[in-house]
Write a protein that holds these residues in place. Structure first.
Motif, PDB file in Angstrom:
ATOM      1  N   ILE A 248       0.873  -1.165   0.000  1.00  0.00           N
ATOM      2  CA  ILE A 248       0.000   0.000   0.000  1.00  0.00           C
ATOM      3  C   ILE A 248       0.912   1.217   0.000  1.00  0.00           C
ATOM      4  O   ILE A 248       1.752   1.368   0.888  1.00  0.00           O
ATOM      5  CB  ILE A 248      -0.918   0.002   1.236  1.00  0.00           C
ATOM      6  CG1 ILE A 248      -1.815  -1.240   1.230  1.00  0.00           C
ATOM      7  CG2 ILE A 248      -1.764   1.266   1.274  1.00  0.00           C
ATOM      8  CD1 ILE A 248      -2.637  -1.405   2.484  1.00  0.00           C
ATOM      9  N   CYS A 287      -1.992  -6.454  -9.987  1.00  0.00           N
ATOM     10  CA  CYS A 287      -3.205  -5.966  -9.315  1.00  0.00           C
ATOM     11  C   CYS A 287      -2.981  -4.512  -8.900  1.00  0.00           C
ATOM     12  O   CYS A 287      -2.038  -4.221  -8.162  1.00  0.00           O
ATOM     13  CB  CYS A 287      -3.527  -6.833  -8.100  1.00  0.00           C
ATOM     14  SG  CYS A 287      -4.999  -6.300  -7.189  1.00  0.00           S
ATOM     15  N   GLY A 289      -4.729  -1.182  -7.101  1.00  0.00           N
ATOM     16  CA  GLY A 289      -5.833  -0.676  -6.300  1.00  0.00           C
ATOM     17  C   GLY A 289      -5.861   0.847  -6.364  1.00  0.00           C
ATOM     18  O   GLY A 289      -4.825   1.503  -6.252  1.00  0.00           O
ATOM     19  N   TYR A 290      -7.041   1.401  -6.555  1.00  0.00           N
ATOM     20  CA  TYR A 290      -7.172   2.846  -6.685  1.00  0.00           C
ATOM     21  C   TYR A 290      -7.428   3.507  -5.339  1.00  0.00           C
ATOM     22  O   TYR A 290      -7.818   2.858  -4.368  1.00  0.00           O
ATOM     23  CB  TYR A 290      -8.303   3.196  -7.649  1.00  0.00           C
ATOM     24  CG  TYR A 290      -8.088   2.712  -9.060  1.00  0.00           C
ATOM     25  CD1 TYR A 290      -6.818   2.694  -9.620  1.00  0.00           C
ATOM     26  CD2 TYR A 290      -9.153   2.277  -9.847  1.00  0.00           C
ATOM     27  CE1 TYR A 290      -6.615   2.247 -10.919  1.00  0.00           C
ATOM     28  CE2 TYR A 290      -8.965   1.837 -11.144  1.00  0.00           C
ATOM     29  CZ  TYR A 290      -7.696   1.816 -11.680  1.00  0.00           C
ATOM     30  OH  TYR A 290      -7.497   1.371 -12.957  1.00  0.00           O
ATOM     31  N   LYS A 292      -9.298   5.804  -2.471  1.00  0.00           N
ATOM     32  CA  LYS A 292     -10.696   5.836  -2.035  1.00  0.00           C
ATOM     33  C   LYS A 292     -11.481   6.941  -2.728  1.00  0.00           C
ATOM     34  O   LYS A 292     -12.719   6.907  -2.767  1.00  0.00           O
ATOM     35  CB  LYS A 292     -10.761   6.022  -0.523  1.00  0.00           C
ATOM     36  CG  LYS A 292     -10.273   4.813   0.267  1.00  0.00           C
ATOM     37  CD  LYS A 292     -10.394   5.061   1.760  1.00  0.00           C
ATOM     38  CE  LYS A 292      -9.917   3.840   2.550  1.00  0.00           C
ATOM     39  NZ  LYS A 292     -10.020   4.058   4.016  1.00  0.00           N
ATOM     40  N   GLY A 297     -12.626   0.377  -7.913  1.00  0.00           N
ATOM     41  CA  GLY A 297     -11.703  -0.173  -6.928  1.00  0.00           C
ATOM     42  C   GLY A 297     -10.332  -0.473  -7.471  1.00  0.00           C
ATOM     43  O   GLY A 297      -9.341  -0.472  -6.741  1.00  0.00           O
ATOM     44  N   GLY A 298     -10.224  -0.743  -8.785  1.00  0.00           N
ATOM     45  CA  GLY A 298      -8.952  -1.100  -9.394  1.00  0.00           C
ATOM     46  C   GLY A 298      -9.132  -2.229 -10.379  1.00  0.00           C
ATOM     47  O   GLY A 298     -10.242  -2.515 -10.840  1.00  0.00           O
ATOM     48  N   ASN A 300      -7.362  -6.320 -11.724  1.00  0.00           N
ATOM     49  CA  ASN A 300      -6.503  -7.472 -11.445  1.00  0.00           C
ATOM     50  C   ASN A 300      -6.463  -8.317 -12.705  1.00  0.00           C
ATOM     51  O   ASN A 300      -7.494  -8.853 -13.129  1.00  0.00           O
ATOM     52  CB  ASN A 300      -7.075  -8.269 -10.269  1.00  0.00           C
ATOM     53  CG  ASN A 300      -6.139  -9.367  -9.793  1.00  0.00           C
ATOM     54  OD1 ASN A 300      -5.207  -9.746 -10.480  1.00  0.00           O
ATOM     55  ND2 ASN A 300      -6.388  -9.880  -8.603  1.00  0.00           N
ATOM     56  N   SER A 334      -2.397   1.240  -4.292  1.00  0.00           N
ATOM     57  CA  SER A 334      -1.772  -0.040  -3.942  1.00  0.00           C
ATOM     58  C   SER A 334      -1.408  -0.798  -5.211  1.00  0.00           C
ATOM     59  O   SER A 334      -2.072  -0.672  -6.246  1.00  0.00           O
ATOM     60  CB  SER A 334      -2.704  -0.889  -3.066  1.00  0.00           C
ATOM     61  OG  SER A 334      -3.852  -1.290  -3.777  1.00  0.00           O
TER      62      SER A 334
END
Length: 403
Positions: A248, A287, A289-290, A292, A297-298, A300, A334
């Motif tokens: 993260i 993967c 992750g975006y 908040k 969300g992102g 994968n 992340s």
């Protein structure tokens, strides 16, 4: 263990873990740093718990805030494993995490007088020798022992669940995420099927669960009935199935070039882990992750190579290919990269169209040797010295936190 990190830090400062007000955070210099542990009184009286932020902690003279000391926690965890070895053989101990272990106590009745007597003995001896307190869940298998610990023993100190109590105690568990092995995503998928409690899960047809979730559906069904065939010390799979790294990020990354810098650093680490085991892999998974602040969300996604590799730049090229296909300018928070479909390194095929590949592979091993001998931060790629780089900072951490 009760508030393990906080208890260890309190004892080091000469404080009583049960009466002091102490919080362990990732970095006391960062206002948004996460609280990793808090003593029981800080939790109960101020509402501070794991996952709270440093800015959530009131400015109260009673409260002490300290940095995490991961090396100390790991050393104490190792000492506790040796401590457990007094009561059961080493092969009967499964260290589940730094602050949690399973013990198989079958056959120790003549020595310690039964399960409850042994549990009390362990608690008393641990408090005397380490100053630490623990909760103990007892069950006929690892699943019921763990669920008993989480749902009852943490409140009572010691508790036991049997197969006869599955319907009475386990089936009432709701929401589903309170059940060991069911995360928030799985809970949502089960909720969409109209399943909101473990009892409803247990009474769902096995074939339906297997159709929806595959082998996980089989496990969910039997776990809901309190059945767990896993054995302490038994390997889950034969051999290493993947090598990966995830992190993260310390801040939001809005610049695409900065994101690529971190991806390159992480490819270096994944490739190093594979080379250390003399392995290579065909399938690369990325993967993202975006933040908040983003609506999504992102993503994968994976890509499988024709030939296995453990060369950093080859992994990086694949990751960039995946990244450019799915990324649309969102803020990144992340990143996780995994190399799977693992084979032995000596199975890598030579390619006449890539004459430099053996030299690139050998260069990776040379870089690994230098880092192993002189330190992981003594040979870094140029991107690690930019403001986007994270490797230089993380090389000084243990378990992602200050040593």
């Amino acid at each position: 263990m009760k508030s393990f990190y906080a208890s260890c830090s309190a004892i080091e400062l000469g404080l009583d873990p049960l009466t002091s007000y102490l919080a362990v955070v990732g970095d006391t210099q960062r206002d948004g740093s996460i609280v990793l542990a808090a003593t029981p009184r800080l939790k109960s009286e101020f509402g501070i718990k794991t996952g709270s932020r440093l800015f959530d902690i009131p400015n109260d003279p009673q409260i002490q805030i300290v940095n995490a000391q991961m090396l100390m926690y790991l050393k104490i965890s190792t000492k506790l494993t040796k401590f457990f070895n007094r009561y059961v053989p080493l092969e009967a101990i499964h260290t589940y995490s730094v602050d949690e272990s399973f013990l198989d106590v079958n056959g120790t009745e003549r020595l310690w007088g039964g399960k409850l007597a042994l549990a009390k003995r362990i608690q008393e001896d641990m408090l005397t020798e380490f100053g630490l307190t623990c909760s103990i869940g007892i069950g006929p298998n690892m699943l019921l022992a763990k669920v008993c610990l989480d749902l009852e023993a943490k409140k009572k100190g010691i508790a036991e669940w049997t197969y006869d109590e599955v319907k009475k105690k386990l089936w009432n568990v709701s929401p589903l995420r309170e059940m060991w092995g069911i995360g928030s995503r799985m809970e949502k998928r089960l909720n969409r099927l109209g399943i909101f409690s473990v009892g409803q899960l247990a009474n769902t047809p096995l074939k339906l669960l297997e159709k929806k979730f595959g082998i996980m559906g089989n496990q969910l069904y039997y776990h809901a009935h309190g059945v767990d065939f896993s054995l302490i010390g038994a390997p889950i799979l034969d051999g290493q199935v993947s090598f990966g790294k995830g992190q993260i990020l310390l801040r939001d990354y809005k610049d695409i070039e900065e994101v690529k810098c971190v991806i390159l650093e992480m490819c270096e680490e994944v490739a190093r882990r594979a080379r250390t085991a003399k392995k290579a892999g065909r399938t690369v998974n990325l993967c993202i992750g975006y933040s908040k602040t983003e609506l999504e969300g992102g993503f994968n996604s994976s890509f499988t190579l024709q030939d296995p590799t453990n060369i950093t730049l080859e992994l990086y090229k694949v990751c960039l290919k995946i990244f450019s296909k799915h990324y649309n300018g969102q803020i990144v928070r992340s990143i996780s990269i995994t190399l799977s479909n693992i084979v032995e390194d000596d199975q890598i095929q030579l390619n006449l169209l890539e004459p430099n590949k053996p030299r690139q592979r050998d260069l990776g091993y040379v870089m690994d040797f230098i880092r192993e001998k002189y330190g992981s931060d003594k040979l870094l790629r140029a991107v690690s010295y930019t403001k986007a780089g994270t490797t230089k900072h993380r090389s000084k951490l243990v378990g992602g936190h200050k040593a």
